[in-house]
Design an enzyme around this catalytic site. Structure first.
Site, mmCIF file in Angstrom:
data_model
loop_
_atom_site.group_PDB
_atom_site.id
_atom_site.type_symbol
_atom_site.label_atom_id
_atom_site.label_comp_id
_atom_site.label_asym_id
_atom_site.label_seq_id
_atom_site.Cartn_x
_atom_site.Cartn_y
_atom_site.Cartn_z
ATOM 1 N N HIS A 88 1.081 -0.405 0.447
ATOM 2 C CA HIS A 88 -0.546 -0.275 0.422
ATOM 3 C C HIS A 88 1.073 1.251 0.313
ATOM 4 O O HIS A 88 2.113 0.999 0.301
ATOM 5 C CB HIS A 88 -0.926 -0.061 1.346
ATOM 6 N N GLU A 200 -2.244 -6.479 7.271
ATOM 7 C CA GLU A 200 -1.040 -6.700 7.748
ATOM 8 C C GLU A 200 -1.409 -7.958 9.260
ATOM 9 O O GLU A 200 -1.720 -7.515 9.956
ATOM 10 C CB GLU A 200 -0.497 -5.249 8.246
#
Length: 348
Positions: A88, A200
Site C-alpha cells: 500500500h 497486515e
C-alpha cells in the site's frame, strides 16, 4: 555402474507445493553405485521415494554443467500464476511512526488512511500500470480489508473517476478516508475481492485493526467482502502481537487459497510485514541476486511481479492454449518407429 540423478530441492516444506519461479536453482546430486564381483552389470530400473526430478535425470550431467547453462528450467504454463505484489501507499501511520514508533499504539491511527503523499504515490503507480499495459491484463485484484490497502488498490487498478448516470456501483465512494477524492468507478475494471489472509500483522497497533464490514460496504460498494467470516474484526487483539512465523504461515495459507481461483494474472495489494514474511520462504534455491530480488522489503506503493508454480497440481486447470495436433488425423510417425519400418534409411 554409477547413476546420478539431479533434483531440484525445495527450500522448505512450506514451499514444497507452490514456489516462486526463480533461476538458477540449487541442485542436489545423488549417486548410486552398484558393484558386484560375481555377476556382470545389468540394466535396472531405479525406484526411489525422493521428490520427482524438476529439471532432469541424467547419468552424466553434473551440477557444474547445469550452472553453465544458467539453471534454466521449463514448466507448463497452465500450472503457473502471475502475481503482481503491491505494498500500500504511504499511510498516516507511516508518517507518525517514522517520527515516533510509539505513536503506532495510538487509537488516533485506527485503520489508518492514506496520507496526501500516499495518494500521489497511487497516482504515479496508476500511470505506470497503464503505460506498461498491465492494467489490461489483470484478471483479479485481491486486497487486504484495511482502509489504506483498499484505497491503494482501487486508486491504482480501478476505473476512471465515477460519473453520474453510469449504472455501475463505484469501487470507492467520494472522500472515503478523508481523501478529498471523487468516487472511483468500477467501469472496465477487474473484480476486487477483500481477503483477511493478506492483511497486515495482527494485534497491538490500532492502525492494523479494521472497521466492520458493514461500515466498509457503503465506502467500497463494488468490492467483494464475501470472504470475510465476521462483520467485526475478531482477529485483532489489543495485547497480543502476531508472531513473525505466524504471519509467514498465514502467507502460505493465502498462496494456497490463490490456487482455488481460476484467474491467472492477479494483483495483490497488501502490507509490509505480510509481504516480507511471506516472501521470506522463497528464494533459498536461487542465485543470491535472485533471492534478493524476491525477498527484499517492498517500499510504499512498490509493485513487484513474480510467477508462482504449482508443483503438486493442487489447483491446476487444463491448458487453455495447448493444442493436441493431428487435426485432421494423418500419418505422423516418430522417427524411431519410422527407422524400424524403413531400416534402409537409417544411415541416410
Amino acid at each position: 555402474m554409477s547413476i546420478t540423478i539431479i533434483y531440484s530441492t525445495p527450500s522448505s516444506t512450506a514451499a514444497l507445493n507452490s514456489s516462486f519461479v526463480s533461476l538458477p536453482t540449487t541442485l542436489t546430486s545423488i549417486s548410486y553405485k552398484l558393484l558386484s564381483s560375481s555377476r556382470p552389470h545389468r540394466s535396472f530400473r531405479l525406484r526411489t521415494t525422493l521428490p520427482p526430478p524438476i529439471l532432469c535425470a541424467s547419468s552424466s550431467l553434473s551440477v557444474s554443467d547445469m550452472d553453465a547453462t544458467g539453471g534454466q528450467s521449463l514448466y507448463p504454463l497452465h500450472r503457473t500464476k502471475t502475481l503482481h505484489l503491491v505494498r500500500h501507499a504511504q499511510g498516516i501511520h507511516n508518517v507518525e511512526g517514522e517520527k515516533n514508533h510509539d505513536a503506532l499504539l495510538s487509537y488516533d491511527l485506527f485503520d489508518a488512511n492514506l496520507s496526501p503523499l500516499g495518494w500521489k504515490q497511487v497516482d504515479n503507480l496508476r500511470k505506470h500500470v497503464h503505460a506498461c499495459g498491465l492494467s489490461k491484463r489483470i484478471d483479479l485484484v485481491v486486497v487486504s480489508p484495511l482502509l489504506r490497502a483498499m484505497q491503494t488498490a482501487v486508486g491504482v487498478f480501478g476505473g476512471e473517476a465515477y460519473t453520474d448516470g453510469i449504472n455501475v456501483p463505484p469501487l470507492m465512494a467520494a472522500n472515503t478516508g478523508k481523501s478529498g477524492r471523487p468516487a472511483i468507478s468500477s467501469l472496465n475494471s477487474p473484480p476486487f475481492v477483500a481477503v483477511e489472509l493478506c492483511r497486515e500483522r495482527l494485534g497491538v497497533h490500532p492502525c492494523d485493526k479494521r472497521r466492520s464490514i458493514t461500515e466498509y460496504r457503503p465506502l467500497f460498494p463494488a468490492v467483494d467482502f464475501s470472504q470475510a467470516k465476521n462483520d467485526d474484526d475478531i482477529l485483532w487483539t489489543p495485547d497480543i502481537r502476531e508472531r513473525n512465523e505466524e504471519v509467514a504461515a498465514r502467507g502460505q495459507k493465502f498462496l494456497k487459497w490463490l490456487w482455488t481461483r481460476k484467474e491467472k494474472e492477479i494483483a495483490i495489494v497488501s502490507h509490509h510485514r505480510f509481504l516480507s514474511h511471506t516472501l521470506s520462504a522463497f528464494g533459498n534455491d536461487c542465485h543470491p541476486s535472485v533471492k534478493s530480488e524476491i525477498c527484499t522489503d517492498l517500499a510504499n506503493c512498490e509493485l513487484r511481479s513474480v510467477v508462482i508454480i504449482d508443483r503438486s497440481m493442487i489447483g491446476s486447470d487444463s491448458s487453455a492454449t495447448n493444442y493436441p495436433g493431428k487435426i485432421p488425423s494423418g500419418p505422423d510417425l516418430p522417427s524411431d518407429i519410422a527407422s524400424e519400418k524403413h531400416p534402409e534409411e537409417k544411415g541416410a
